[in-house]
Design a protein around this motif. Structure first.
Motif, PDB file in Angstrom:
ATOM      1  N   ALA A 107       0.829  -1.209   0.000  1.00  0.00           N
ATOM      2  CA  ALA A 107       0.000   0.000   0.000  1.00  0.00           C
ATOM      3  C   ALA A 107       0.864   1.260   0.000  1.00  0.00           C
ATOM      4  CB  ALA A 107      -0.931  -0.017   1.214  1.00  0.00           C
ATOM      5  N   GLN A 108       1.950   1.246   0.749  1.00  0.00           N
ATOM      6  CA  GLN A 108       2.852   2.398   0.761  1.00  0.00           C
ATOM      7  C   GLN A 108       3.480   2.621  -0.611  1.00  0.00           C
ATOM      8  OE1 GLN A 108       5.312   1.111   4.130  1.00  0.00           O
ATOM      9  NE2 GLN A 108       4.696   2.959   5.243  1.00  0.00           N
ATOM     10  N   LEU A 109       3.910   1.557  -1.264  1.00  0.00           N
ATOM     11  CA  LEU A 109       4.528   1.690  -2.581  1.00  0.00           C
ATOM     12  C   LEU A 109       3.520   2.223  -3.607  1.00  0.00           C
ATOM     13  CD1 LEU A 109       6.602  -1.616  -2.696  1.00  0.00           C
ATOM     14  CD2 LEU A 109       7.490   0.710  -2.448  1.00  0.00           C
ATOM     15  N   ILE A 110       2.285   1.735  -3.529  1.00  0.00           N
ATOM     16  CA  ILE A 110       1.246   2.210  -4.455  1.00  0.00           C
ATOM     17  C   ILE A 110       0.957   3.688  -4.210  1.00  0.00           C
ATOM     18  CG2 ILE A 110      -1.202   1.989  -5.033  1.00  0.00           C
ATOM     19  CD1 ILE A 110      -0.878  -1.048  -4.471  1.00  0.00           C
ATOM     20  N   ALA A 111       0.922   4.097  -2.929  1.00  0.00           N
ATOM     21  CA  ALA A 111       0.653   5.500  -2.600  1.00  0.00           C
ATOM     22  C   ALA A 111       1.765   6.406  -3.111  1.00  0.00           C
ATOM     23  CB  ALA A 111       0.480   5.654  -1.090  1.00  0.00           C
ATOM     24  N   VAL A 112       3.004   5.977  -2.971  1.00  0.00           N
ATOM     25  CA  VAL A 112       4.134   6.771  -3.456  1.00  0.00           C
ATOM     26  C   VAL A 112       4.088   6.891  -4.976  1.00  0.00           C
ATOM     27  CG1 VAL A 112       6.642   6.768  -3.731  1.00  0.00           C
ATOM     28  CG2 VAL A 112       5.639   6.349  -1.493  1.00  0.00           C
ATOM     29  N   ASP A 113       3.774   5.786  -5.646  1.00  0.00           N
ATOM     30  CA  ASP A 113       3.674   5.823  -7.108  1.00  0.00           C
ATOM     31  C   ASP A 113       2.558   6.762  -7.561  1.00  0.00           C
ATOM     32  OD1 ASP A 113       4.294   4.652  -9.835  1.00  0.00           O
ATOM     33  OD2 ASP A 113       2.178   4.099  -9.648  1.00  0.00           O
ATOM     34  N   GLY A 119       2.451  14.172 -10.203  1.00  0.00           N
ATOM     35  CA  GLY A 119       3.349  15.320 -10.347  1.00  0.00           C
ATOM     36  C   GLY A 119       3.861  15.903  -9.046  1.00  0.00           C
ATOM     37  N   THR A 120       3.651  15.227  -7.945  1.00  0.00           N
ATOM     38  CA  THR A 120       4.172  15.708  -6.660  1.00  0.00           C
ATOM     39  C   THR A 120       5.693  15.772  -6.717  1.00  0.00           C
ATOM     40  OG1 THR A 120       2.306  14.688  -5.506  1.00  0.00           O
ATOM     41  CG2 THR A 120       4.230  15.313  -4.173  1.00  0.00           C
ATOM     42  N   LEU A 121       6.247  16.929  -6.388  1.00  0.00           N
ATOM     43  CA  LEU A 121       7.687  17.131  -6.515  1.00  0.00           C
ATOM     44  C   LEU A 121       8.452  16.570  -5.329  1.00  0.00           C
ATOM     45  CD1 LEU A 121       7.772  20.768  -7.959  1.00  0.00           C
ATOM     46  CD2 LEU A 121       7.938  18.592  -9.192  1.00  0.00           C
ATOM     47  N   GLU A 122       7.909  16.735  -4.134  1.00  0.00           N
ATOM     48  CA  GLU A 122       8.601  16.259  -2.944  1.00  0.00           C
ATOM     49  C   GLU A 122       7.767  15.165  -2.283  1.00  0.00           C
ATOM     50  OE1 GLU A 122       9.902  19.198  -0.221  1.00  0.00           O
ATOM     51  OE2 GLU A 122      10.750  20.512  -1.745  1.00  0.00           O
ATOM     52  N   ILE A 123       8.331  13.984  -2.257  1.00  0.00           N
ATOM     53  CA  ILE A 123       7.643  12.834  -1.661  1.00  0.00           C
ATOM     54  C   ILE A 123       8.470  12.355  -0.475  1.00  0.00           C
ATOM     55  CG2 ILE A 123       6.788  10.499  -2.021  1.00  0.00           C
ATOM     56  CD1 ILE A 123       6.552  11.160  -5.001  1.00  0.00           C
ATOM     57  N   ALA A 124       7.870  12.416   0.709  1.00  0.00           N
ATOM     58  CA  ALA A 124       8.586  12.005   1.920  1.00  0.00           C
ATOM     59  C   ALA A 124       8.868  10.504   1.876  1.00  0.00           C
ATOM     60  CB  ALA A 124       7.760  12.340   3.160  1.00  0.00           C
ATOM     61  N   PRO A 125      10.024  10.090   2.367  1.00  0.00           N
ATOM     62  CA  PRO A 125      10.302   8.646   2.447  1.00  0.00           C
ATOM     63  C   PRO A 125       9.229   7.933   3.264  1.00  0.00           C
ATOM     64  CG  PRO A 125      12.289   9.929   2.910  1.00  0.00           C
ATOM     65  CD  PRO A 125      11.149  10.901   2.871  1.00  0.00           C
TER      66      PRO A 125
END
Length: 216
Positions: A107-113, A119-125
């Protein structure tokens, strides 16, 4: 056959805790306790970094503590008792539970993708659960997994692993890593204070034991 007065054998293991709520997410107990655990402490001092002689014996913070262990997994007893999950998948469930400690969730990987695709420029780890290594009530420490390997040594007819060896390396996280106000920092301080209480119970030596009557 077990005897009614025999002590209950405690298991070591890993507990995953929600870093925000503190709720326990998963408890992974080792099937068999390892015969040995290697712990290494590296002092964090000022001596090697400062030319000021007054700093030579000062400590900058808690030592860097690492823990390494090897444990065994064996499905023989469960297979003989007819345990249905083991008959179907061997040691896959136990191995997957241990591997989940170092994986982000799907779920975390899908949310980050999805964020990246929008187009989100900054994605928190991705925020991982707080991982605790527990080895009795005297050692409950927050850790980061630094090494994880599994050697699968035997398989059933469906190629499910039925015997395996696990190597686990961990770095203890102190208040320098987590701060004092985080749950992990609180647990580290409890671990340190427990260590101090244990040290106070140790019998002190004498100079005579060292063959001295006094210091020169």
């Amino acid at each position: 056959m077990s005897f009614p007065r025999s002590p209950r054998l405690l298991k070591g293991g890993v507990v995953l805790v929600d870093p925000t709520s503190g709720a326990i997410q998963r408890i992974v107990a080792l099937q068999y306790n390892p015969d040995s655990i290697t712990r290494t402490l590296q002092a964090v001092s000022m001596g090697t970094e400062s030319v000021n002689r007054s700093e030579a014996t000062r400590l900058k913070g808690p030592p860097i503590e690492t823990v390494k262990l090897e444990a065994e997994l064996d499905a023989t007893d469960l297979l003989e008792s007819g345990d249905e999950p083991t008959l179907q998948a061997g040691l896959h469930p136990q191995i997957a539970a241990l591997e989940s400690v170092v994986y982000p969730t799907a779920a975390q990987l899908i949310a980050v993708d999805a964020l990246a695709s929008s187009g989100t420029l900054e994605i928190a780890p991705m925020l991982a659960p707080l991982t605790l290594f527990i080895w009795s009530q005297h050692r409950i420490v927050p850790v980061r997994i630094t090494e994880f390997s599994v050697t699968e040594e035997a398989f059933d007819a469906q190629l499910n692993p039925i015997r395996a060896r696990l190597t686990l390396g961990m770095r203890v996280l102190s208040v320098d890593d987590l701060g004092f106000n985080q749950r992990g920092g609180t647990l580290f301080m409890a671990y340190l204070q427990g260590k101090e209480r244990m040290a106070a119970r140790s019998r002190g030596g004498t100079l005579g034991t060292l063959g001295l009557t006094g210091l020169p």
